[in-house]
Design an enzyme around this catalytic site. Structure first.
Site, mmCIF file in Angstrom:
data_model
loop_
_atom_site.group_PDB
_atom_site.id
_atom_site.type_symbol
_atom_site.label_atom_id
_atom_site.label_comp_id
_atom_site.label_asym_id
_atom_site.label_seq_id
_atom_site.Cartn_x
_atom_site.Cartn_y
_atom_site.Cartn_z
ATOM 1 C CB SER A 112 0.251 1.832 0.594
ATOM 2 O OG SER A 112 1.348 1.391 1.360
ATOM 3 C CE LYS A 171 3.956 0.850 -1.681
ATOM 4 N NZ LYS A 171 3.374 0.963 -0.338
ATOM 5 C CB SER A 190 0.944 -2.368 -0.684
ATOM 6 O OG SER A 190 0.733 -1.001 -0.459
#
Length: 216
Positions: A22, A25, A79
């Site tokens: 993640s 992101k 997340s």
């Protein structure tokens, strides 16, 4: 660990290519903001935003609607995978164009050993090195919304008209520790990636970029 002038203070396997989960992101947020799309426009979660790779769940059910700005907030701070996927899906040109823009941005930042495959970081094909991610963190720091999203500890949003709010917390528990001055951060975890953390923090009055990949 990278100093403000770009000098390396400590490095181990900094050029090893690994899945980044993640941490992806941060790139997703930058590409959305770069596109100049309306951040106040509502984005609605659909079945197309399901995680069919890692089969993770989500508190954003089909029909959940938030502004694009709020989607960035929950994607970066908490997340939220469906939020990140919805951002990519609603990008001008759709998901394919979005992933292309992610890789174009990486190349522009000099991230030579990086590759992006999806906006949430669910695919193990989202890969980078600690050295490349240091460049990404430095770039992301220039975006006030990303700094805000990554350092907000608690956020209340209302994705459903006739229901109460959802409360999200930040995935980086260090933000609750008063001895840390964190200016930007993003965590990540997949079985294949291990525990990942990319952040900028002020230590001894000096801003440092710290990247940990597959590091408990």
């Amino acid at each position: 660990v990278i100093a403000e002038d770009g000098s390396v203070i400590y490095a181990k396997d900094a050029e090893t290519v690994r899945p980044i989960a993640s941490v992806t992101k941060l790139m997703t947020a930058m590409v959305i903001i770069d596109a100049g799309v309306d951040l106040d426009e509502p984005v609605t979660v659909t079945k197309d935003d399901r995680d069919l790779i890692q089969l993770t769940g989500s508190r954003l059910e089909f029909g959940a609607t938030l502004s694009r700005r709020e989607m960035i907030m929950v994607a970066v701070m908490a997340s939220e995978n469906r939020a990140a996927t919805a951002l990519g899906r609603t990008f001008p040109g759709g998901m394919t164009a979005f992933v292309t823009a992610m890789n174009r941005k990486a190349a522009a930042l000099g991230m030579r050993d990086s590759h992006f495959a999806d906006p949430a970081g669910l695919s193990v094909d989202n890969r980078s090195t600690a050295a490349d991610l240091a460049l990404m963190v430095t770039a992301a720091y220039d975006y006030p919304l990303i700094r805000k999203a990554s350092t907000t500890t608690r956020l209340e949003v209302r994705p459903y008209r006739k229901r109460g709010p959802l409360v999200y917390g930040n995935t980086n528990r260090l933000l609750k520790n008063d001895s840390w001055t964190i200016q930007l951060s993003k965590t990540g975890y997949l079985n294949e990636a291990g525990r990942c953390l990319a952040m900028q923090a002020e230590i001894a009055d000096q801003p440092l970029v710290i990247v940990l990949l597959n590091s408990f």
